[in-house]
Write a protein that holds these residues in place. Sequence first.
Motif, mmCIF file in Angstrom:
data_model
loop_
_atom_site.group_PDB
_atom_site.id
_atom_site.type_symbol
_atom_site.label_atom_id
_atom_site.label_comp_id
_atom_site.label_asym_id
_atom_site.label_seq_id
_atom_site.Cartn_x
_atom_site.Cartn_y
_atom_site.Cartn_z
ATOM 1 N N GLU A 6 1.401 -0.789 -0.045
ATOM 2 C CA GLU A 6 0.087 0.274 0.444
ATOM 3 C C GLU A 6 1.158 1.514 -0.086
ATOM 4 O O GLU A 6 0.435 2.223 -0.650
ATOM 5 C CB GLU A 6 -0.947 -0.275 0.708
ATOM 6 N N SER A 7 1.675 1.089 0.589
ATOM 7 C CA SER A 7 2.183 2.341 0.116
ATOM 8 C C SER A 7 3.482 2.770 -0.683
ATOM 9 O O SER A 7 3.460 3.639 -1.068
ATOM 10 C CB SER A 7 3.620 2.339 2.365
ATOM 11 N N ALA A 8 3.187 1.833 -1.013
ATOM 12 C CA ALA A 8 4.530 1.815 -2.540
ATOM 13 C C ALA A 8 3.867 2.075 -3.667
ATOM 14 O O ALA A 8 4.016 3.173 -4.324
ATOM 15 C CB ALA A 8 4.953 0.745 -3.273
ATOM 16 N N VAL A 9 2.515 2.309 -3.409
ATOM 17 C CA VAL A 9 1.238 2.075 -4.351
ATOM 18 C C VAL A 9 1.079 4.135 -3.963
ATOM 19 O O VAL A 9 1.339 4.484 -5.283
ATOM 20 C CB VAL A 9 0.235 1.118 -4.519
ATOM 21 N N GLY A 10 0.620 3.580 -2.751
ATOM 22 C CA GLY A 10 0.230 5.296 -2.495
ATOM 23 C C GLY A 10 1.570 6.112 -2.572
ATOM 24 O O GLY A 10 0.988 7.558 -2.596
ATOM 25 N N MET A 11 2.911 5.745 -2.560
ATOM 26 C CA MET A 11 3.614 6.936 -3.179
ATOM 27 C C MET A 11 3.683 7.264 -4.102
ATOM 28 O O MET A 11 4.680 7.244 -5.198
ATOM 29 C CB MET A 11 5.073 6.393 -2.755
ATOM 30 N N GLY A 12 3.152 6.466 -5.695
ATOM 31 C CA GLY A 12 2.835 6.528 -6.838
ATOM 32 C C GLY A 12 4.111 5.700 -7.824
ATOM 33 O O GLY A 12 3.677 5.566 -9.228
#
Lengths: 252, 397
Positions: free
Chosen positions: A155-161
């Motif tokens: 999720e953090s990877a996706v959330g950072m773009g």
Amino acid sequence: MSASATDTAGRSSGGIWIRPALIAAIVIAVFVWINAVELDSIEQRLLATDAIVSAVVRHIQLVVISTVTVVALAVPAGIALTRRNLLSRALGPPILAIANAGQAVPSLGILVLIAVLFRALGFWPTIFALVLYAFLPILRNTIVGIEQVDESVIESAVGMGMTKRGVLRKIELPLAVPVVLAGIRTALVINVGTATVATLVNSGGLGDIVYGGIVQSRSTVLWAGALLVAALALAIDFLGGLAEDKLRPKGI
Amino acid sequence: MADSMIKLEELTKVYEGTEEPAVADLSMDVPEGEIVVLVGPSGCGKTTTMKMINRVIEPTSGRIFLEGEDVTSTNPDLLRRRIGYVIQQIGLFPHMSIRDNVATVPRLLDWDEHKIDDRVDELLELVGMDPGRFRGRYPRELSGGQRQRIGVIRALAADPPVMLMDEPFGAIDPITRERLQNEFLRLQADIKKTIVFVTHDIDEAIKMGDRIAILQDQSIIAQFDTPEEILTNPASQFVSDFVGSGAALKRMNLTRVGEVTLKDWPTARSDEKRDTLRNRLDDAEQDQLLLLDDDGRPRRWLHAQDLRTDDELTSVGEEVHGVISANSTIADALDQMLRSHYGTAVVVDDDDRYTGAVDMAVVLAAAEAMGQSAGADAQHRLADADVETTDEEQVSG
Ligand SMILES: Nc1ncnc2c1ncn2[C@@H]1O[C@H](COP(=O)(O)OP(=O)(O)OP(=O)(O)O)[C@@H](O)[C@H]1O
Ligand SMILES: [Mg+2]
């Protein structure tokens, strides 16, 4: 010969030389022994050095070619099945079921089935059988390896773009590497064993020696063949372990 | 709110397979440079709302504007690189060094490696972590608090104008949490990001928020206001229930000593005559004089009997323990008052010089100025005694 070899293959911190020494000891003992005892002509033919060498080479060919093939097929399949899209939802369950069923059939059964189905014997049908047989452990470990990646990390990877492909390449795959490698190592060891049985469909390898010994009731030959198979399995498992340690990403 | 950094227009989210929307028709403006806290009971839709801003969750309908630009259907990956993102579980990449973790967005934006190195070191220093020691470490080699700091600076790495933070300090022990909160507020005073901050803890909301949105089920805004307004003028029963019984006390955390009228305490200098001092004390309503040193710093409390001796003034009476400053809150002042013998907290300026005192009368006046009295608050609550249970659920959310 079974997959359990990998279970005991945890990283032993000290004594990395123990395994190679053991393997070398087995091989040397076999050669010393067959040179020391009186061999009859059948035994001499079966245990001639060039016969042994070509059997080992053929055996390794079977194992390596089948494993490379199965990795090339099962890892992408595993990745595809973890993508959350309609295709993987539709295809996932049947593919897993087939792979499971394949593994449940005894290895000899698969070999015979393939020989019958393709009306062919020899090297390539054997490769085909080995690929089928090793497909499941690699597929399963790829799926498990990717799915065990912490949801919050993704999720953090996706959330950072990061793009989907970026997440797969930079996050999911590296973090799945240890589990996937464990699957590949299991498959390698399984294949060493299964390739032995493959002599029955005329594919050569160390199985020739083992079954030659059985058929001709020469226990010396049987033992020598069996010990060489064991040594090869240990050697491949050892190399697999080294590769695992080497390829495991730092930090995990 | 002319220059709103984030503008949400009638955002609605209906999750697949559900009937009721998780977020219904939410409209909200987040002004530039402010921390807006979304707070509300568990399941009210805070996380869903926040994640629709960077479209980690795609809204079912409605529109999202970032810096005036409609980003409802732009490329989500590019959008997310403009928005810092911190989640409760942090989600550091375990197989990457701290440097590589922090470098994530700069790399996506194709910064050159030199610039990235400098930025990583700068950020590590910003949160008090020695770059030389920590740059090359892996996440598992850090404490929980350090990981949380890395999570925050990773989100700040490419200097995005906007940050989304979902319970960023939720999973750590209270002491570390308080430290990280203070650290972050100090940081924010410099960087002035526009921040949407989710929490279910009203105290954290009051502490962190320039503005608080109290959300009801489906992210319906019960009140969107400054913490002061929410504490003093709750818009509804729901809000005052959610804020809870400590509202009057919580307000004490909002008013700074510098904002209230201090009491003048009679002071003394060591070179003054005893007679003068005795007269001064007689005329004063207080029972002590406050002895100041040559620089005007408070030193000792002097009683009538202390002035009757001939000893040096600096050796009689009682030492002044603990002072407060204009930045202290009324709660800090109360705390100091309760610990001092005279029910008084001495206020000093940046150079430790005496500027005034806070006593009970000052505190009460401040409380009154804060508007709604504690009594009205209590009445409010008595009228609805049966809300107690739901109240607890909400606050523990
Ligand atoms: N993926 C999902 N599918 C279906 N329903 C969901 C999903 N995610 C959340 N919900 C529902 O939407 C509502 C809002 O959830 P959300 O996570 O936004 O709440 P929250 O305010 O963040 O709560 P908490 O304080 O517990 O984190 C809840 O009723 C929840 O059950
Ligand atoms: Mg939440």
